[in-house]
Enzyme design. Structure first.
Site, mmCIF file in Angstrom:
data_model
loop_
_atom_site.group_PDB
_atom_site.id
_atom_site.type_symbol
_atom_site.label_atom_id
_atom_site.label_comp_id
_atom_site.label_asym_id
_atom_site.label_seq_id
_atom_site.Cartn_x
_atom_site.Cartn_y
_atom_site.Cartn_z
ATOM 1 N NE ARG A 1 102.001 139.995 21.144
ATOM 2 C CZ ARG A 1 101.294 139.854 22.250
ATOM 3 N NH1 ARG A 1 101.901 139.942 23.432
ATOM 4 N NH2 ARG A 1 100.010 139.592 22.203
ATOM 5 C CB SER B 1 97.444 141.199 17.657
ATOM 6 O OG SER B 1 96.666 140.746 18.722
ATOM 7 C CD GLU C 1 101.896 140.877 17.638
ATOM 8 O OE1 GLU C 1 102.383 139.897 18.198
ATOM 9 O OE2 GLU C 1 100.678 141.110 17.628
HETATM 10 N N1 EPU Z 1 88.588 146.323 22.376
HETATM 11 C C1 EPU Z 1 87.661 147.073 21.708
HETATM 12 N N2 EPU Z 1 87.366 146.747 20.415
HETATM 13 C C2 EPU Z 1 87.951 145.719 19.773
HETATM 14 C C3 EPU Z 1 88.934 144.958 20.445
HETATM 15 C C4 EPU Z 1 89.243 145.287 21.752
HETATM 16 O O1 EPU Z 1 87.073 148.013 22.263
HETATM 17 O O2 EPU Z 1 87.610 145.484 18.618
HETATM 18 C C5 EPU Z 1 88.870 146.615 23.795
HETATM 19 C C6 EPU Z 1 88.270 145.524 24.686
HETATM 20 O O3 EPU Z 1 86.936 145.812 25.012
HETATM 21 C C7 EPU Z 1 89.144 145.573 25.910
HETATM 22 C C8 EPU Z 1 90.497 145.949 25.339
HETATM 23 O O4 EPU Z 1 90.247 146.523 24.048
HETATM 24 O O5 EPU Z 1 88.733 146.592 26.785
HETATM 25 C C9 EPU Z 1 91.467 144.793 25.247
HETATM 26 O O6 EPU Z 1 90.940 143.795 24.370
HETATM 27 P P1 EPU Z 1 91.421 142.257 24.409
HETATM 28 O O7 EPU Z 1 91.272 141.723 25.791
HETATM 29 O O8 EPU Z 1 90.725 141.548 23.320
HETATM 30 O O9 EPU Z 1 92.960 142.312 24.164
HETATM 31 P P2 EPU Z 1 93.881 143.157 23.151
HETATM 32 O O10 EPU Z 1 94.684 144.116 23.940
HETATM 33 O O11 EPU Z 1 93.062 143.704 22.048
HETATM 34 C C10 EPU Z 1 95.936 141.553 23.441
HETATM 35 C C11 EPU Z 1 96.884 140.766 22.588
HETATM 36 C C12 EPU Z 1 96.223 139.489 22.074
HETATM 37 C C13 EPU Z 1 95.776 138.679 23.279
HETATM 38 C C14 EPU Z 1 94.802 139.539 24.103
HETATM 39 C C15 EPU Z 1 94.323 138.855 25.352
HETATM 40 C C16 EPU Z 1 98.368 142.393 21.575
HETATM 41 C C17 EPU Z 1 98.830 143.044 20.315
HETATM 42 N N3 EPU Z 1 97.356 141.544 21.466
HETATM 43 O O12 EPU Z 1 94.859 141.999 22.608
HETATM 44 O O13 EPU Z 1 97.222 138.753 21.364
HETATM 45 O O14 EPU Z 1 95.147 137.471 22.884
HETATM 46 O O15 EPU Z 1 95.479 140.766 24.505
HETATM 47 O O16 EPU Z 1 95.296 138.927 26.325
HETATM 48 O O17 EPU Z 1 98.938 142.662 22.622
HETATM 49 C C18 EPU Z 1 98.153 138.191 19.254
HETATM 50 O O18 EPU Z 1 99.207 138.664 19.661
HETATM 51 O O19 EPU Z 1 98.032 137.716 18.100
HETATM 52 C C19 EPU Z 1 96.973 138.238 20.119
HETATM 53 C C20 EPU Z 1 95.773 137.807 19.702
#
Ligand code: EPU
Length: 345
Positions: free
Chosen positions: A165, A241, A337
């Site tokens: 990012r 995010s 972000e």
């Molecule tokens: N998780 C939780 N609780 C929550 C959310 C997530 O425990 O409320 C845990 C999930 O269970 C999982 C881990 O966190 O083990 C990762 O969750 P997720 O796959 O939803 O991805 P993220 O790391 O929370 C990132 C990006 C998203 C992107 C997703 C999917 C960033 C800041 N965000 O989220 O990007 O869609 O991966 O690849 O890196 C965005 O930038 O606007 C965005 C939505």
């Protein structure tokens, strides 16, 4: 160029914050933008300038008492055919329209980035990423106009300073260049990346064998996963995010792991360990919780939402409350972000 004064930015930020711009200027070509730069330099020399795209990563804390620039440069141009498909795309093309075009016409590498809000120009500034893919891996060049000089400058991907990012356009060169076009290098062969947790399972769940998945099926699956987790900005204001996932040193990770054995994490090798901010926020009891007119989304704690009529300050107050609790509980300072514009009064 089209210029409007005291212009509402409500439809230009997906958070749905009521803010206005003193001057709002739209342009639709490189030459037009160069004329805009000359006009702003002559007539609004003392005013701040802000370039916005689809407004999906902005939080207005106040009105913008200056000049807001907005691209209307459209078009998808095929540069050559062959093994490596090159597409030159206008900055104002809606990102997901571009992904749909690629999938339909057999240009591959962006399927996992389906349904990310915003436009193509911002994708190159933000280095958007999802489900194991980042846009930097399919960018060849970023074409820009220098907002001080009005000159054209083309950045090869190696000069864009891309990281998670991150790019030069949002750090060292912030505010200096407006992206006019992005040159993408895409594959004519479909080699799906299904390794991100959840994608393979979601395919199987829909009765699709991962070994036989098509580009259309992968795009549809990614769209379904996103729709299940992330709020639709046309229905509930949000900017995706709100926070970045923090990266901690290995020692710090070991310390946390001893207390929280189920903590999800992603080892980045020598780069440290990435921990999902959504998980940290959820552990602090914030998932689904509201503070005034702002709330933490109930299906993805990384996303803050406008419950209706929220001001930038309402969202900022929630952001600070969440950050404080995560810092207290885990000793980790999570960083937004989203770009904050102006100051809260
Ligand atoms: N998780 C939780 N609780 C929550 C959310 C997530 O425990 O409320 C845990 C999930 O269970 C999982 C881990 O966190 O083990 C990762 O969750 P997720 O796959 O939803 O991805 P993220 O790391 O929370 C990132 C990006 C998203 C992107 C997703 C999917 C960033 C800041 N965000 O989220 O990007 O869609 O991966 O690849 O890196 C965005 O930038 O606007 C965005 C939505």
């Amino acid at each position: 160029m089209i210029e409007k004064d005291n212009y509402s930015l409500l439809s230009h930020n997906t958070f749905g914050i009521a803010a206005s711009a003193r001057h709002f200027i739209t342009y639709d070509s490189v030459a037009d933008l160069q004329a805009v730069v000359a006009h702003v330099r002559t007539d609004y020399a003392d005013e701040p300038v802000l370039h916005i795209g689809g407004g999906s990563n902005l939080l207005f804390l106040s009105d913008f008492n200056g000049v807001v620039l907005h691209s209307a440069i459209k078009g998808i141009e095929r540069i050559n055919e062959g093994e490596c498909g090159r597409l030159r795309v206008g900055a104002a093309v809606v990102w997901d329209d571009f992904v749909a075009y690629c999938v339909e016409h057999g240009f591959h590498g962006v399927e996992n980035l389906s349904l990310i809000p915003g436009d193509v120009g911002a994708s190159a500034v933000q280095n958007i990423g999802a489900y194991g893919a980042e846009v930097k891996d399919v960018i060849a060049e970023v074409e820009t106009v220098d907002l001080h000089e009005g000159t054209v400058r083309v950045f090869p991907v190696s000069e864009c300073g891309y990281g998670y990012r991150q790019s030069v356009f949002k750090s060292t060169l912030r505010g200096r260049y407006a992206v006019t076009h992005v040159l993408f290098k895409l594959s004519r062969e479909f080699r799906p990346d299904l390794d991100y947790g959840g994608v393979r399972e979601a395919l199987r769940h829909s009765g699709i064998r991962p070994e036989a998945v098509t580009a259309e099926e992968l795009r549809r699956t990614i769209i379904d996963i996103r729709k299940a987790k992330l709020p639709d900005p046309t229905r509930q204001g949000n900017a995706g995010s709100f926070f970045m996932n923090p990266v901690v040193e290995h020692g710090e990770y070991e310390r946390l792991k001893a207390d929280y054995s189920t903590m999800p994490h992603y080892d980045m090798g020598h780069g440290g360990v990435k921990i999902p901010a959504g998980w940290l926020i959820e552990q602090c009891g914030w998932k689904g919780r509201a503070l005034g007119r702002a709330a933490v989304h109930d299906r993805q704690a990384l996303v803050l939402v406008n419950r209706g009529g929220a001001t930038g300050k309402d969202i900022l107050d929630l952001c600070e409350a969440v950050r404080t609790d995560v810092l207290k509980k885990f000793g980790i300072a999570i960083q937004p972000e989203v770009n904050f514009i102006g100051t809260a009064s």
